[in-house]
Scaffold this motif. Structure first.
Motif: not given
Length: 590
Positions: A288-292, A297-299
């Motif tokens: 969710y946070l990677a996209i948001k 890095e979250f990706s």
């Protein structure tokens, strides 16, 4: 959700055309595996397999209330409503949907709660409401007449439970956000200002998240629970500020992650301080946070989690309902960028050190809660050191003395000086003199209290007694890491003739060499001198020098455990080094 073509979905969802070799965090092989498979169809297939299992289980009567029933209902709902599922609009699912919700309605108490984990528990009811509300959201979009009963029954259950959550209490810090997230889901289905008012009442207490990203419980289990709850509240209530602590916590979580996805839990204040925990459950949060945030890095971490053993069995099986509930998760991930795999981080708020050199990691911990009292919500972990080199894992190192049966060493914090980390503990054990005249009682019925050193309790009014013959034991452990090798120096002084024991516990299933097997114990060894070696698969850890001055390797936990026959002994292959105070010993592991 409209039916997305497989080619279109693959292009949008994976977004990997520019995803080159990212080493060493995400390998080329992982990238190729991701690009070759249609992730969404794989999710549908995982759901279908799970539905087949659910139908087999539900062929028998439902006997026990369990949280899993909520996911069963959500998975059946997703299968019925997903056009690419082999169960799409299969009427055979409807009786099983009704069977689950009828059972839950029958089990639901007058106040709307369930006996689920705890008696008449609002927070435990909130946990099961998460998948139930997802199911209700999915079914709401489907006009099939045969679903009317299950939709109506779900509404009755959810609204009744909503009143329990709106008025009921909680036990632990994370429960506030579990209840609030469930209320935000109920409000999205059946809007009611009273739900939002209750959420605001809990939020007004403040969401504790320290400067480094820890929540109150410092638990990898409950941090993920909180992250997901705050994401749910943020998106449904349109409150973007609720994502700020989530970002901090997910940044922290990466540094707690081992190369295989395991998470360090030494500093937890909950039950996972002694349990193996994996990053798998954080998948929704990182995605969710990677996209948001368009966070590269979250990706990369999201992609890494997809490749961890157990992803299909633990995450994919329940993923489809959440993708249908919130299509935002279907947006393309940003191009991944690997976070660093070479770092040294000192988390001063919990006195935990994490050092990573590619696939070699070191963990130091000295942040227990004093005085040591064994209870949920307190940090009492004696594992002050851990080390991994690939598949070779030293689960923990502990240090124990038989100084008045005080048990394991627990450091009073960590200091960092000249590249070295220093752990320290000083124990004082007094003897007690007669009470001064003004505190004496003719009936001898004194206050029931703890001894001043915290070792035991009695009706002796210890606080008012003069002390004498005070014995002291002071231990300092210094650790210095150089390119994946650690040198530890142990020094214990004060009372003389005290037996000390260094305990190492390696992952079970490996091979040990250079050691003496202890008779009568299947997995206990002595390192009497020289060096030993532990091997697991292609990786190995060497350690030494050994030392053996006595043979006491039992009862290392101390009086607070032995008086109740408790134990901190875990699965593993244990190696012991023993000495006598005054004690100095240099130990290298790498």
């Amino acid at each position: 959700m409209e039916n997305i073509s497989r080619k279109s979905f693959l292009n949008q969802f994976l977004g990997l055309s520019a995803f080159a070799v990212l080493s060493p965090y995400i390998s080329k092989a992982q990238c190729e595996k991701i690009t070759e498979e249609d992730f969404y169809q794989k999710t549908v297939q995982a759901n279908s397999k799970e539905v087949a299992k659910i139908l087999q289980v539900l062929a028998s009567d439902i006997i026990d209330i369990r949280r899993r029933l909520g996911y069963d209902l959500a998975n059946l709902s997703a299968a019925f409503c997903e056009p690419t599922s082999p169960y799409y609009q299969k009427e055979e699912l409807v009786p099983f949907l009704n069977k689950i919700i009828r059972f839950l309605l029958k089990a639901q108490k007058e106040d709307g709660t369930l006996d689920l984990g705890n008696l008449a528990s609002p927070p435990d009811t909130a946990f099961i409401l998460e998948p139930l509300c997802v199911a209700a959201t999915i079914l709401k979009k489907n006009n099939t007449a045969s679903l009317n009963e299950v939709k109506s029954s779900l509404k009755v259950f959810i609204l009744k439970a909503g009143e329990a959550l709106r008025t009921g209490g909680i036990h632990t810090p994370n429960h506030r956000w579990v209840v609030s997230a469930a209320l935000s889901q109920i409000n999205a289905l059946f809007p009611n200002p009273a739900y939002v008012s209750r959420i605001d009442e809990w939020l007004s207490e403040g969401i504790y998240n320290d400067s480094e990203g820890h929540y109150l419980e410092r638990s990898m289990i409950y941090s993920e629970v909180i992250d997901r709850c705050l994401i749910t509240m943020s998106r449904l209530l349109k409150r973007p500020k609720l994502l700020e602590p989530v970002r901090k916590n997910l940044n922290l979580t990466y540094f707690y992650m081992e190369p295989n996805g395991d998470l360090v839990t030494n500093d937890s204040r909950r039950q996972d301080q002694y349990l193996p925990i994996n990053i798998l459950n954080y998948y929704h949060d990182y995605r969710y946070l990677a996209i948001k945030d368009n966070n590269a890095e979250f990706s990369a971490i999201t992609r890494f989690i997809e490749g961890i053993k157990g992803f299909e069995e633990k995450i994919s099986v329940d993923l489809l309902p959440f993708l249908l509930d919130e299509p935002f998760y279907l947006k393309p991930l940003p191009a991944p960028q690997n976070p660093s795999v070479n770092f040294e981080k000192f988390f001063k708020t919990t006195n935990l050190v994490r050092i990573r050199r590619n696939d070699t990691t070191t963990t130091l911990f000295g942040g227990n809660d004093f005085p040591i009292t064994i209870a949920s919500g307190r940090s009492t972990n004696p594992n002050f050191f851990a080390f991994r080199k690939g598949e070779a894992i030293l689960k923990y190192m502990r240090f124990s003395t038989d100084f008045f049966n005080t048990g394991y060493f627990r450091s009073h914090g960590i200091t960092h000086e000249n590249g070295k980390y220093i752990l320290h503990q000083k124990i004082e054990a007094p003897y007690y003199q007669p009470l001064p005249k003004q505190f004496k009682r003719a009936d001898g019925d004194y206050k029931h209290s703890s001894s001043t050193d915290g070792r035991f309790w009695n009706k002796m009014d210890f606080a008012h007694r003069p002390q004498s013959n005070i014995k002291t034991l002071e231990t300092t452990i210094t650790s210095e890491e150089k390119n994946g090798t650690n040198e530890l120096f142990f020094q214990t002084k004060g009372a003389e003739g005290v037996r000390v024991t260094i305990e190492l516990c390696f992952k079970e299933g490996g091979l040990l060499s250079g050691l003496k097997k202890i008779e009568g114990a299947s997995n206990d060894y002595l390192l009497e001198n020289g060096t030993g070696e532990y091997s697991y698969g292609k990786d190995s850890i060497k350690f030494g020098e050994g030392i053996s001055k006595h043979a006491k390797i039992t009862g290392l936990e101390g009086e607070m455990y032995s008086s109740h026959f408790g134990s901190l002994k875990t699965e593993g292959m244990r190696v012991f080094l023993t000495g006598i105070t005054p004690f100095e010993h240099r130990f290298v592991i790498g």
